[in-house]
Design an enzyme around this catalytic site. Structure first.
Site, mmCIF file in Angstrom:
data_model
loop_
_atom_site.group_PDB
_atom_site.id
_atom_site.type_symbol
_atom_site.label_atom_id
_atom_site.label_comp_id
_atom_site.label_asym_id
_atom_site.label_seq_id
_atom_site.Cartn_x
_atom_site.Cartn_y
_atom_site.Cartn_z
ATOM 1 N N LYS A 188 0.821 -1.214 0.000
ATOM 2 C CA LYS A 188 0.000 0.000 0.000
ATOM 3 C C LYS A 188 0.861 1.275 0.000
ATOM 4 C CE LYS A 188 -4.031 -2.129 2.275
ATOM 5 N NZ LYS A 188 -4.997 -1.993 3.391
ATOM 6 N N TYR A 232 -12.453 -2.130 -3.490
ATOM 7 C CA TYR A 232 -12.981 -2.251 -2.123
ATOM 8 C C TYR A 232 -14.504 -2.103 -2.080
ATOM 9 C CZ TYR A 232 -8.392 -2.310 0.168
ATOM 10 O OH TYR A 232 -7.144 -2.671 0.625
ATOM 11 N N ARG A 281 -1.623 -14.246 4.465
ATOM 12 C CA ARG A 281 -2.361 -13.614 5.572
ATOM 13 C C ARG A 281 -1.563 -13.735 6.883
ATOM 14 N NH1 ARG A 281 -6.786 -10.385 4.396
ATOM 15 N NH2 ARG A 281 -7.572 -10.854 6.465
ATOM 16 N N ASN A 287 -2.162 0.328 6.750
ATOM 17 C CA ASN A 287 -1.602 -0.908 7.308
ATOM 18 C C ASN A 287 -0.726 -1.706 6.347
ATOM 19 O OD1 ASN A 287 -3.653 -1.821 5.734
ATOM 20 N ND2 ASN A 287 -4.809 -2.842 7.354
ATOM 21 N N HIS A 336 -2.171 -5.418 1.567
ATOM 22 C CA HIS A 336 -3.453 -6.125 1.375
ATOM 23 C C HIS A 336 -3.121 -7.542 0.929
ATOM 24 C CE1 HIS A 336 -7.365 -7.344 -0.173
ATOM 25 N NE2 HIS A 336 -6.681 -7.844 -1.189
ATOM 26 N N GLU A 351 -9.574 -10.794 -7.487
ATOM 27 C CA GLU A 351 -8.647 -9.669 -7.344
ATOM 28 C C GLU A 351 -7.511 -9.734 -8.365
ATOM 29 O OE1 GLU A 351 -9.601 -9.172 -2.572
ATOM 30 O OE2 GLU A 351 -7.596 -9.805 -3.184
HETATM 31 P P1 IDP Z 1 -7.815 -6.878 5.544
HETATM 32 O O1 IDP Z 1 -7.081 -5.839 4.723
HETATM 33 O O2 IDP Z 1 -6.993 -7.328 6.731
HETATM 34 O O3 IDP Z 1 -8.349 -8.010 4.731
HETATM 35 P P2 IDP Z 1 -10.538 -5.799 5.651
HETATM 36 O O4 IDP Z 1 -11.482 -6.006 6.791
HETATM 37 O O5 IDP Z 1 -10.826 -6.483 4.359
HETATM 38 O O6 IDP Z 1 -9.075 -6.133 6.192
HETATM 39 O O7 IDP Z 1 -10.501 -4.222 5.398
HETATM 40 C C1 IDP Z 1 -9.901 -3.700 4.252
HETATM 41 C C2 IDP Z 1 -9.078 -2.508 4.639
HETATM 42 O O8 IDP Z 1 -9.947 -1.486 5.115
HETATM 43 C C3 IDP Z 1 -8.101 -2.752 5.794
HETATM 44 O O9 IDP Z 1 -6.877 -3.307 5.383
HETATM 45 C C4 IDP Z 1 -7.927 -1.360 6.342
HETATM 46 O O10 IDP Z 1 -6.990 -0.633 5.530
HETATM 47 C C5 IDP Z 1 -9.303 -0.767 6.156
HETATM 48 N N1 IDP Z 1 -10.088 -0.915 7.381
HETATM 49 C C6 IDP Z 1 -10.707 -2.008 7.846
HETATM 50 N N2 IDP Z 1 -11.341 -1.771 9.007
HETATM 51 C C7 IDP Z 1 -11.106 -0.474 9.280
HETATM 52 C C8 IDP Z 1 -11.506 0.377 10.363
HETATM 53 O O11 IDP Z 1 -12.199 -0.020 11.302
HETATM 54 N N3 IDP Z 1 -11.069 1.679 10.284
HETATM 55 C C9 IDP Z 1 -10.307 2.135 9.269
HETATM 56 N N4 IDP Z 1 -9.914 1.364 8.238
HETATM 57 C C10 IDP Z 1 -10.297 0.069 8.250
#
Ligand code: IDP
Length: 143
Positions: A11, A51, A87, A114, A117, A128
């Site tokens: 990212k 997304y 993961r 974070n 992805h 994807e």
């Molecule tokens: P993942 O990336 O670990 O699969 P997902 O639940 O699919 O997590 O969420 C996609 C992305 O959305 C996350 O990587 C993060 O960047 C963002 N995200 C998820 N939950 C939150 C939140 O509660 N606050 C802000 N951003 C979030």
């Protein structure tokens, strides 16, 4: 366990920190092979479409804004159990909850920025991968 393919994004925060190589090294050291890779600067439409499942979530607007804030590196990783392995290497969505030694624990600070992805299932991986790569861009690593 069969050989699988999974989709990965480094990212904008991680690209800006100049840790693309370190992250790719983690994949390779764990036995995952990069079979396609490119750097792209996502448009709002591409990031929003990627997304789409989160479009009703309160963080969606910020997520799209972050994902379009700078270039990302997208890749397809191939290996035994690739979806779950990736993961595991990434760690929990929230870096504060990510296990020590994972990519998110080491390279990210907040849940909204974070570092990486990774597909959460083989079905998501297929969707994807097709969203970002033509079949002709995937290079099987058979040697
Ligand atoms: P993942 O990336 O670990 O699969 P997902 O639940 O699919 O997590 O969420 C996609 C992305 O959305 C996350 O990587 C993060 O960047 C963002 N995200 C998820 N939950 C939150 C939140 O509660 N606050 C802000 N951003 C979030």
């Amino acid at each position: 366990m069969a050989v699988q393919r999974t989709f990965s994004i480094i990212k904008p925060d991680a690209v800006a920190k100049n840790v693309v190589g370190e992250i790719l090294t983690r994949f390779e050291k764990a036995g995952l092979k990069v079979v396609a890779s490119k750097m792209v600067h996502l448009s709002e439409k591409t990031a929003g479409g990627f997304y789409a499942e989160h479009s009703e979530r309160p963080f969606f607007k910020d997520l799209v804004s972050f994902m379009t804030s700078g270039p990302v590196v997208v890749q397809v990783l191939e290996g035994e159990n690739a979806v779950a392995l990736n993961r595991e290497l990434m760690g929990a969505t929230n870096p504060k909850e990510a296990a020590a030694g994972t990519i998110r624990a080491d390279f990210a600070q907040t849940i909204d920025e974070n570092a990486v992805h990774g597909s959460d299932s083989e079905t998501s991986a297929a969707r994807e991968i097709a969203y970002f790569f033509a079949e002709s861009e995937l290079c099987p690593r058979t040697r």
